[in-house]
Design a protein around this motif. Sequence first.
Motif, PDB file in Angstrom:
ATOM      1  N   VAL A   1       0.831  -1.197   0.000  1.00  0.00           N
ATOM      2  CA  VAL A   1       0.000   0.000   0.000  1.00  0.00           C
ATOM      3  C   VAL A   1       0.868   1.251   0.000  1.00  0.00           C
ATOM      4  N   LEU A   2       1.929   1.273   0.813  1.00  0.00           N
ATOM      5  CA  LEU A   2       2.798   2.450   0.889  1.00  0.00           C
ATOM      6  C   LEU A   2       3.581   2.666  -0.397  1.00  0.00           C
ATOM      7  N   ARG A   3       3.857   1.604  -1.144  1.00  0.00           N
ATOM      8  CA  ARG A   3       4.564   1.746  -2.429  1.00  0.00           C
ATOM      9  C   ARG A   3       3.633   2.173  -3.549  1.00  0.00           C
ATOM     10  N   GLY A   4       2.332   2.215  -3.274  1.00  0.00           N
ATOM     11  CA  GLY A   4       1.372   2.567  -4.313  1.00  0.00           C
ATOM     12  C   GLY A   4       0.891   1.381  -5.107  1.00  0.00           C
ATOM     13  N   ALA A   5       1.273   0.191  -4.700  1.00  0.00           N
ATOM     14  CA  ALA A   5       0.818  -1.021  -5.378  1.00  0.00           C
ATOM     15  C   ALA A   5      -0.512  -1.465  -4.764  1.00  0.00           C
ATOM     16  N   THR A   6      -1.016  -2.596  -5.234  1.00  0.00           N
ATOM     17  CA  THR A   6      -2.295  -3.122  -4.756  1.00  0.00           C
ATOM     18  C   THR A   6      -2.053  -4.347  -3.890  1.00  0.00           C
ATOM     19  N   ALA A   7      -2.517  -4.274  -2.657  1.00  0.00           N
ATOM     20  CA  ALA A   7      -2.439  -5.430  -1.764  1.00  0.00           C
ATOM     21  C   ALA A   7      -3.674  -6.296  -1.976  1.00  0.00           C
ATOM     22  N   SER A   8      -3.495  -7.592  -1.981  1.00  0.00           N
ATOM     23  CA  SER A   8      -4.580  -8.523  -2.257  1.00  0.00           C
ATOM     24  C   SER A   8      -5.061  -9.156  -0.948  1.00  0.00           C
TER      25      SER A   8
END
Length: 388
Positions: A110-117
């Motif tokens: 989340v902090l990297r701007g990616a999507t957590a599943s």
Amino acid sequence: MASAFGSALRREVRFLATSFWDLALVSWVPLLLMAVVAIQLSAGVMRDLPIAVVDQDDSAVSRELTRRLEAAPGLRVAARPGDMREAERLVRSNRAYAVVLIPADSERAVLRGATASVTTFYNASYSTASGAALREVGNVVQGYAATLAATQAAAVLGPGRVRRPPIAVQSAVLFNPQGSYELQLVALIHPALLHLVFMVAIAGGLGRELRDGTIGAWIGGEPPLRAAAAVAGKLAPYLAIFTGWGLLAIGYVAGLRGWPVAGSAAMLLAGYVAMYLAYVGVTLLVVGLTLTMGKALSVAGLYAGASFAFAGAIFPIESASGFARLWSALLPYSAFAKLLAEQWIMGAPAAQSLWQVLAMLAFLLVGGGIGLPRYLAAARRPECWGRR
């Protein structure tokens, strides 16, 4: 004919007054069944469905998501097992309907701007409860995801650059916006139980005359019209009693529980009467073809007992197999379920539901036209008497 009708009516009332179990079948048994259903579904909507949360991330994000799941009115975090094996045991022991897995490194993604599943496993063996829990979990996760997205955008671009999505979807449930299972199910299950008990009661009443050999003394020497009037008089107490149970079912849901009839209450009551008359026709057909009480009761239980599943009121019948659609069309309860939805929930014009009444009365005409002559003929054939 009037005297034959009245004499048979009084004869049947006297029998019911002296037979404990036959009287129970039309008195406290329907009341007990209706009360059990009403109590079980009195909550209206499902609350505090137990779920398990497997938090492999143990971060601020995962803890906040768990807190939001616990705060959702439809959910209750019953356990927080350390691994999926333990969570599976909880589901197998019916201590949780679903398992929410928050994988490791979710906060980092989340902090990297990616999507957590976030993965949800649910027990499809209990489709209604698990489906409700799954929807609640989805709503909570999506809501938290939107909050995180807005927070991150504000941190990068500044609060003034963050705006709401230009398009948002708003959905509304027609006719039952509360999503009440009480309105949806109690109004359907009560008549389903009543028509089953009604068909069993009149199949027993007609078949009993054949089994005990009393049909000959009763109508064996009567002309056909007087004999037919006597059969109608015999069935009249059952029709009156179960019409009263139908009124009680309507009064409980609409009056005591406060779910008003959106359409015509008179048409709804007419639907109850037409449904009972339809099952009179079906019962006459069954008894007339079998001429035995045991077989008639077996067919009645099988035929009426399957009505709820094939009526199309809960499980859609449009995409079912050809056999399922045909079987649904051969059930008077299917037409009644449509009338119930149109008049109680949808508020359709009464004239629209008249077709459902006519469809149910067709069962009386066809079934009675075939079964009644055979039943009357059996009154003059002693070889048909005494069968079990």
